[in-house]
Scaffold this active site. Structure first.
Site, PDB file in Angstrom:
ATOM      1  N   CYS A  75       0.798  -1.239   0.000  1.00  0.00           N
ATOM      2  CA  CYS A  75       0.000   0.000   0.000  1.00  0.00           C
ATOM      3  C   CYS A  75       0.826   1.282   0.000  1.00  0.00           C
ATOM      4  CB  CYS A  75      -0.942   0.005   1.193  1.00  0.00           C
ATOM      5  SG  CYS A  75      -2.286  -1.155   0.979  1.00  0.00           S
ATOM      6  N   LYS A  82       2.987   2.208  -3.156  1.00  0.00           N
ATOM      7  CA  LYS A  82       2.104   2.312  -4.328  1.00  0.00           C
ATOM      8  C   LYS A  82       1.176   3.528  -4.208  1.00  0.00           C
ATOM      9  CE  LYS A  82      -1.634  -0.659  -4.300  1.00  0.00           C
ATOM     10  NZ  LYS A  82      -2.905  -0.025  -4.492  1.00  0.00           N
TER      11      LYS A  82
HETATM   12  C1  UDX Z   1      -1.077   0.219   5.603  1.00  0.00           C
HETATM   13  C2  UDX Z   1      -2.059   1.096   6.397  1.00  0.00           C
HETATM   14  O1  UDX Z   1      -1.697   1.059   7.794  1.00  0.00           O
HETATM   15  C3  UDX Z   1      -3.481   0.639   6.178  1.00  0.00           C
HETATM   16  O2  UDX Z   1      -4.386   1.500   6.866  1.00  0.00           O
HETATM   17  C4  UDX Z   1      -3.756   0.658   4.679  1.00  0.00           C
HETATM   18  O3  UDX Z   1      -5.054   0.253   4.386  1.00  0.00           O
HETATM   19  C5  UDX Z   1      -2.759  -0.222   3.939  1.00  0.00           C
HETATM   20  O4  UDX Z   1      -1.437   0.226   4.228  1.00  0.00           O
HETATM   21  P1  UDX Z   1       0.043  -2.170   5.904  1.00  0.00           P
HETATM   22  O5  UDX Z   1       0.621  -2.001   4.538  1.00  0.00           O
HETATM   23  O6  UDX Z   1      -0.544  -3.481   6.277  1.00  0.00           O
HETATM   24  O7  UDX Z   1      -1.129  -1.089   6.139  1.00  0.00           O
HETATM   25  O8  UDX Z   1       1.204  -1.866   6.932  1.00  0.00           O
HETATM   26  P2  UDX Z   1       1.523  -0.907   8.168  1.00  0.00           P
HETATM   27  O9  UDX Z   1       1.349  -1.663   9.426  1.00  0.00           O
HETATM   28  O10 UDX Z   1       0.833   0.384   8.062  1.00  0.00           O
HETATM   29  O11 UDX Z   1       3.093  -0.707   7.935  1.00  0.00           O
HETATM   30  C6  UDX Z   1       3.589  -0.246   6.673  1.00  0.00           C
HETATM   31  C7  UDX Z   1       5.089  -0.210   6.657  1.00  0.00           C
HETATM   32  O12 UDX Z   1       5.574   0.858   7.434  1.00  0.00           O
HETATM   33  C8  UDX Z   1       5.789  -1.456   7.164  1.00  0.00           C
HETATM   34  O13 UDX Z   1       6.872  -1.755   6.296  1.00  0.00           O
HETATM   35  C9  UDX Z   1       6.266  -1.043   8.543  1.00  0.00           C
HETATM   36  O14 UDX Z   1       7.388  -1.782   8.957  1.00  0.00           O
HETATM   37  C10 UDX Z   1       6.598   0.408   8.303  1.00  0.00           C
HETATM   38  N1  UDX Z   1       6.551   1.234   9.516  1.00  0.00           N
HETATM   39  C11 UDX Z   1       5.388   1.371  10.216  1.00  0.00           C
HETATM   40  C12 UDX Z   1       7.680   1.923   9.915  1.00  0.00           C
HETATM   41  O15 UDX Z   1       8.753   1.842   9.298  1.00  0.00           O
HETATM   42  N2  UDX Z   1       7.608   2.724  11.021  1.00  0.00           N
HETATM   43  C13 UDX Z   1       6.475   2.887  11.743  1.00  0.00           C
HETATM   44  O16 UDX Z   1       6.482   3.635  12.720  1.00  0.00           O
HETATM   45  C14 UDX Z   1       5.318   2.183  11.320  1.00  0.00           C
END
Ligand code: UDX
Length: 449
Positions: free
Chosen positions: A264, A267
């Site tokens: 997500c 993209k």
């Molecule tokens: C995300 C959104 O949270 C969600 O609401 C949306 O619908 C889809 O995209 P997701 O892709 O499942 O969800 O992952 P998320 O838990 O948000 O983490 C995304 C990325 O950010 C991961 O690679 C995570 O490791 C990274 N991240 C997250 C960080 O590097 N630092 C942070 O503080 C939080």
């Protein structure tokens, strides 16, 4: 109870909704054009790694409320509501690839029943204007006498927590210009007790992109501050705690590390960048968010290279391959980017992941994959922790130190912190945790010394 068809019902979002709507008592047909996947699902075998999914899938198949098909004729004509959940991957320039959406809208239109009214719910993340696009395609293919309305209803699901997020949403966003259709979709969500925001299509569509871009911006912001911390001798984990205590900022999504990945954030920020350009505006902030994110991975590899006196011939134990903990998904994974860059520089990689090894065997055939975490560290010069799986916090670091030939522990997620690692006799290097000499140099330049 409502008869629902979920198009794209074998994917993360579609399968989650298909199963959860059946759990809420609706009669659901999940439609996927992949017949093998449909067979697998009808046998209760989930192709997706998601907490609680196998049990909920099995329960609802057994109750008869849920089934899967690859045939539109067997799913769409009976449905009162059709959820459109097909994928919207990126084209090489960042723009959303709507081919799957167009194909699905064409088939939905062609299979609408005459004399009936059907609501099409746009769930897939699609650029602003997609509701009009879908409505236009459906109109082109719908038979005489079929009526329909489109409702834009973006999802905010986190991988690994898909069912939880569907059943406990923070908010439900419904965009549309047909109040009856919006009210019918709202009724599906009312039992969940979340606030429902009713708006126009375009605002609903933009909410999804803006939400993801804002969260990605928080991560890139703290990664930018982490760079500064390294130069000035501050500790980004403390800075993040200090700013996050302000409720206007909030503590979440302020973990510095090797950056964001997944299906997500990269993209959607890319697609929003293209939308901004398409609107004749300059996407300066969004471009910076993506650039800082790529830089986070490059800097991690450069750091490893410098600290090891070159990566060529070095053995690196890579802990975690999935883009985050709790999933087996390698899409846009920062760990995979790190693995590729390290390999290009001649490192030999030995990797572990609690869930993603099967996917990694296809994606990273040149990496030695280990079921056992400690196997990765045998003879290793460095450990590079890339995904914060709880297993790694519980690792026996003394055993790790004894198995390694080097002593470097690179914590790409600031997950373990220096104390336990140093207590095991290893050299700890996190992200954005500056060393004293850098502070002195930084200060010296600031005060002109
Ligand atoms: C995300 C959104 O949270 C969600 O609401 C949306 O619908 C889809 O995209 P997701 O892709 O499942 O969800 O992952 P998320 O838990 O948000 O983490 C995304 C990325 O950010 C991961 O690679 C995570 O490791 C990274 N991240 C997250 C960080 O590097 N630092 C942070 O503080 C939080």
């Amino acid at each position: 109870m409502t008869r629902v068809c979920v198009v794209g019902g074998g994917g993360y979002v579609g399968l989650g909704y298909a199963v959860a709507l059946a759990e809420l008592g609706h009669t659901v047909v999940g439609l996927d054009i992949d017949a093998a996947r449909v067979d697998q699902l009808n046998q209760g075998d989930s192709p997706i790694f998601e907490a609680g999914l196998p049990e909920m899938l099995e329960r609802n198949l057994a109750s008869g409320r849920l089934r899967f098909t690859a045939d539109y004729a067997n799913a769409v004509p009976e449905a009162e509501i059709v959820f459109l959940c097909t994928g919207t991957p990126s084209l090489s320039d960042g723009e959303a690839d709507l081919r799957q959406v167009r194909a699905a809208a064409t088939s939905i239109g062609a299979h609408l029943a005459s004399g009936r009214s059907t609501i099409i719910v746009n769930k897939s993340t699609m650029p602003v204007g997609a509701a009009e696009l879908v409505a236009g395609i459906v109109a082109e293919h719908a038979p005489q006498g079929a009526s329909y309305a489109v409702v834009s209803n973006p999802e905010f699901l986190r991988e690994g927590r898909v069912l939880h997020d569907i059943l406990h949403p923070d908010r439900v966003v419904l965009g549309g210009d047909d109040p009856r259709a919006v009210a019918t979709v709202a009724a599906l969500y009312e039992p969940l007790g979340a606030p429902i925001l009713r708006t126009d299509h375009r605002s609903a569509e933009l909410i999804k992109y803006a939400a993801n871009a804002f969260l990605a911006t928080k991560i890139s912001f703290i990664n930018d501050i982490a760079r500064l911390c390294e130069r000035l001798g501050a500790d980004v984990t403390i800075v993040a705690g200090g700013i996050g205590a302000d409720p206007r900022i909030g503590p979440r999504f302020l973990n510095a590390g090797i950056g964001f990945g997944g299906s997500c954030f990269p993209k959607d920020v890319g697609a929003l960048t293209r939308m901004t350009e398409g609107a004749g505006l300059h996407p300066g902030l969004l471009r910076a968010v993506l650039e800082i994110n790529r830089d986070a991975q490059r800097r991690f590899v450069t750091r490893a290279d410098q600290l090891l006196g070159g990566l060529d011939g070095r053995i690196v134990a890579l802990w975690g391959l999935a883009f985050k903990e709790g999933t087996d998904d390698l899409r846009e994974s920062p760990s995979v980017a790190v693995a590729e860059m390290m390999q290009e520089r001649g490192a030999q990689l030995r990797a572990h992941d609690p869930a993603a090894l099967a996917n990694a065997a296809r994606r990273l055939p040149w990496v030695t994959l280990c079921d056992d975490l400690y196997e990765t560290t045998r003879g290793a010069d460095a450990v590079a922790l890339c995904t914060p799986w709880p297993e790694y916090a519980a690792a026996d670091l003394k055993r790790v130190a004894a198995l390694m030939r080097g002593d470097l522990f690179l914590d790409g997620r600031n997950f373990l912190g220096p104390r336990p690692v140093e207590a095991a006799g290893l050299r700890y290097v996190g992200i954005g945790r500056g060393a004293r000499p850098a502070l002195d140099a930084g200060l010296a330049s600031l005060v002109g010394g």
